[in-house]
Design a protein around this motif. Structure first.
Motif, PDB file in Angstrom:
ATOM      1  N   GLY A  15       0.815  -1.212   0.000  1.00 60.96           N
ATOM      2  CA  GLY A  15       0.000   0.000   0.000  1.00 60.96           C
ATOM      3  C   GLY A  15       0.847   1.259   0.000  1.00 60.96           C
ATOM      4  N   ARG A  16       1.954   1.249   0.727  1.00 55.51           N
ATOM      5  CA  ARG A  16       2.842   2.412   0.758  1.00 55.51           C
ATOM      6  C   ARG A  16       3.512   2.621  -0.596  1.00 55.51           C
ATOM      7  NH1 ARG A  16       7.030   1.454   5.195  1.00 55.51           N
ATOM      8  NH2 ARG A  16       7.739   3.512   4.474  1.00 55.51           N
ATOM      9  N   ILE A  17       3.857   1.533  -1.260  1.00 58.47           N
ATOM     10  CA  ILE A  17       4.454   1.646  -2.598  1.00 58.47           C
ATOM     11  C   ILE A  17       3.476   2.314  -3.551  1.00 58.47           C
ATOM     12  CG2 ILE A  17       5.206   0.308  -4.607  1.00 58.47           C
ATOM     13  CD1 ILE A  17       6.432  -1.707  -2.656  1.00 58.47           C
TER      14      ILE A  17
ATOM     15  N   HIS B 216       3.238   7.144  -7.843  1.00 53.76           N
ATOM     16  CA  HIS B 216       2.862   8.218  -8.765  1.00 53.76           C
ATOM     17  C   HIS B 216       3.766   9.436  -8.588  1.00 53.76           C
ATOM     18  CE1 HIS B 216       0.320  10.743 -11.274  1.00 53.76           C
ATOM     19  NE2 HIS B 216       0.299  11.645 -10.310  1.00 53.76           N
ATOM     20  N   ASP B 217       4.051   9.822  -7.349  1.00 57.59           N
ATOM     21  CA  ASP B 217       4.899  10.993  -7.099  1.00 57.59           C
ATOM     22  C   ASP B 217       6.298  10.780  -7.662  1.00 57.59           C
ATOM     23  OD1 ASP B 217       2.798  12.226  -5.857  1.00 57.59           O
ATOM     24  OD2 ASP B 217       3.424  11.688  -3.823  1.00 57.59           O
ATOM     25  N   LEU B 218       6.843   9.579  -7.476  1.00 53.44           N
ATOM     26  CA  LEU B 218       8.182   9.290  -8.001  1.00 53.44           C
ATOM     27  C   LEU B 218       8.197   9.319  -9.527  1.00 53.44           C
ATOM     28  CD1 LEU B 218       9.440   6.441  -5.640  1.00 53.44           C
ATOM     29  CD2 LEU B 218      10.278   8.788  -5.773  1.00 53.44           C
ATOM     30  N   GLN B 219       7.142   8.812 -10.141  1.00 51.50           N
ATOM     31  CA  GLN B 219       7.068   8.855 -11.601  1.00 51.50           C
ATOM     32  C   GLN B 219       7.045  10.291 -12.102  1.00 51.50           C
ATOM     33  OE1 GLN B 219       3.550   6.474 -12.180  1.00 51.50           O
ATOM     34  NE2 GLN B 219       4.705   4.605 -12.581  1.00 51.50           N
TER      35      GLN B 219
ATOM     36  N   GLN C  53       8.355  12.913 -10.505  1.00 55.48           N
ATOM     37  CA  GLN C  53       9.651  13.530 -10.235  1.00 55.48           C
ATOM     38  C   GLN C  53      10.735  13.038 -11.198  1.00 55.48           C
ATOM     39  OE1 GLN C  53      10.600  12.768  -6.137  1.00 55.48           O
ATOM     40  NE2 GLN C  53       8.663  13.620  -5.383  1.00 55.48           N
ATOM     41  N   LEU C  54      10.721  11.726 -11.480  1.00 50.74           N
ATOM     42  CA  LEU C  54      11.780  11.122 -12.279  1.00 50.74           C
ATOM     43  C   LEU C  54      11.466  11.106 -13.771  1.00 50.74           C
ATOM     44  CD1 LEU C  54      12.376   8.022  -9.958  1.00 50.74           C
ATOM     45  CD2 LEU C  54      13.784  10.092 -10.073  1.00 50.74           C
ATOM     46  N   HIS C  55      10.201  11.349 -14.116  1.00 48.03           N
ATOM     47  CA  HIS C  55       9.744  11.264 -15.509  1.00 48.03           C
ATOM     48  C   HIS C  55       9.966   9.868 -16.093  1.00 48.03           C
ATOM     49  CE1 HIS C  55       9.200  15.603 -15.437  1.00 48.03           C
ATOM     50  NE2 HIS C  55      10.452  15.750 -15.018  1.00 48.03           N
ATOM     51  N   SER C  56       9.954   8.894 -15.215  1.00 49.66           N
ATOM     52  CA  SER C  56      10.075   7.491 -15.626  1.00 49.66           C
ATOM     53  C   SER C  56       9.683   6.623 -14.440  1.00 49.66           C
ATOM     54  CB  SER C  56      11.511   7.159 -16.060  1.00 49.66           C
ATOM     55  OG  SER C  56      12.411   7.311 -14.966  1.00 49.66           O
ATOM     56  N   SER C  57       9.557   5.334 -14.674  1.00 56.41           N
ATOM     57  CA  SER C  57       9.224   4.418 -13.583  1.00 56.41           C
ATOM     58  C   SER C  57      10.415   4.291 -12.640  1.00 56.41           C
ATOM     59  CB  SER C  57       8.861   3.040 -14.139  1.00 56.41           C
ATOM     60  OG  SER C  57       7.699   3.127 -14.939  1.00 56.41           O
ATOM     61  N   PRO C  58      10.195   4.372 -11.331  1.00 56.35           N
ATOM     62  CA  PRO C  58      11.311   4.282 -10.381  1.00 56.35           C
ATOM     63  C   PRO C  58      11.885   2.877 -10.324  1.00 56.35           C
ATOM     64  CG  PRO C  58       9.227   4.335  -9.209  1.00 56.35           C
ATOM     65  CD  PRO C  58       8.901   4.586 -10.645  1.00 56.35           C
ATOM     66  N   THR C  59      13.178   2.796 -10.030  1.00 52.01           N
ATOM     67  CA  THR C  59      13.832   1.508  -9.854  1.00 52.01           C
ATOM     68  C   THR C  59      13.553   0.978  -8.441  1.00 52.01           C
ATOM     69  OG1 THR C  59      15.866   2.511  -9.028  1.00 52.01           O
ATOM     70  CG2 THR C  59      15.670   2.222 -11.422  1.00 52.01           C
ATOM     71  N   ILE C  60      13.945  -0.267  -8.216  1.00 50.60           N
ATOM     72  CA  ILE C  60      13.774  -0.862  -6.892  1.00 50.60           C
ATOM     73  C   ILE C  60      14.525  -0.050  -5.842  1.00 50.60           C
ATOM     74  CG2 ILE C  60      14.204  -2.901  -5.487  1.00 50.60           C
ATOM     75  CD1 ILE C  60      11.998  -3.305  -7.517  1.00 50.60           C
ATOM     76  N   SER C  61      15.750   0.338  -6.150  1.00 51.94           N
ATOM     77  CA  SER C  61      16.552   1.088  -5.179  1.00 51.94           C
ATOM     78  C   SER C  61      15.930   2.447  -4.886  1.00 51.94           C
ATOM     79  CB  SER C  61      17.983   1.255  -5.697  1.00 51.94           C
ATOM     80  OG  SER C  61      17.989   1.960  -6.934  1.00 51.94           O
TER      81      SER C  61
END
Length: 283
Positions: free
Chosen positions: A146-148, A153-156, A158-166
């Motif tokens: 649920g936290r993920i 969405h916010d990370l996407q 900010q990064l303009h791409s899908s975030p990595t695991i790290s």
């Protein structure tokens, strides 16, 4: 002044202003719909606190629930696409809204929406945790999933791409292994059907067709190795008897005729040979 005019003046003094009029005066003509809803909700709760008649209290609670139904529907909408019907989620959220109305205390000074939002969200999370999992992972993985969903969405953005695991692990302050485990449990709400095609084309083979079947050869190989070890401890004459009985599938009478022994002697010899082999198999 006529009696009719006097009555109208008395009515104007003694009749309480409508809620809409009171809200309009308190918030102003340019107020947004949300501001008017929040102010109207507060006024309804004030009247609820003063009401003594049970029927009136039930009516006021119903009005508050109807007025704030969009809060419940909006929170239910956030949890869509996780294997549960949106209608079911809305029902859970609306029941939680009713509970929030019953539990809200105006004297605490918090706006009702501030109180209701975590109450409704908590009931939706509890619904998923307790009832919606087809395959139930550990609770910490459920909560992490649920936290993920909350930060993805916010990370996407900010990064303009899908975030990595790290990057997910860093944002959540969680070990990467736990993030991987939570992501791998993403299908636990609605696992893929074994009858579903393996690709987008419905004519493609089903998932079940790609699964392995029990391989008899492994068991036969293991048996062969075990029996072969016991067989190696037999004499040449005993091996010949075993071959004739179990490989050539001759009867005891046929074996006796072949080697010049009577059937009883063959039976006793086979019993002795099997007992010897059993000792080596169980050793």
């Amino acid at each position: 002044m006529t009696a009719e005019h006097a009555a109208e003046n008395v009515a104007d003094v003694t009749s309480p202003p409508s809620l809409d009029a009171t809200v309009h005066q308190a918030t102003g003509a340019g107020s947004s719909t949300l501001e008017r809803r929040d102010r109207l909700t507060a006024l309804l709760f004030e009247r609820l606190a003063e009401a003594r008649d049970d029927t009136e209290r039930r009516r006021l609670r119903s009005e508050i629930v109807e007025l704030n139904m969009d809060i419940a529907r909006g929170l239910a909408w956030r949890y869509r696409g996780r294997g549960e019907l949106l209608e079911d989620l809305e029902q859970v959220a609306c029941l939680a809204l009713v509970q929030a109305v019953a539990r809200y205390d105006l004297s605490h000074g918090r706006p009702f929406q501030v109180f209701a939002t975590p109450t409704i969200a908590g009931e939706l999370k509890r619904y998923f945790r307790d009832r919606a999992w087809t395959i139930r992972p550990p609770r910490r993985i459920q909560e992490l999933q649920g936290r993920i969903a909350g930060v993805l969405h916010d990370l996407q953005q900010q990064l303009h791409s899908s975030p990595t695991i790290s990057q997910l692990a860093e944002a959540l302050d969680e070990p990467e292994d736990d993030v991987i485990e939570a992501l791998s449990a993403d299908g636990c709400f609605t696992p893929q059907s074994l009858e579903a095609p393996v690709g987008p084309d419905p004519a493609m083979p089903a998932v079940a067709d790609q699964l392995g079947a029990p391989e008899r050869g492994f068991a036969e190989l293991e048996t062969s190795l075990i029996v072969g070890n016991a067989f190696a401890h037999l004499t040449d004459e005993d091996r010949r008897l075993v071959e004739m009985r179990f490989y050539q599938e001759l009867s005891q009478r046929q074996i006796g005729e072949e080697i010049g022994m009577n059937q009883m002697a063959v039976s006793r010899a086979l019993a002795r040979i099997l007992a010897t082999m059993r000792v080596h198999v169980e050793a």
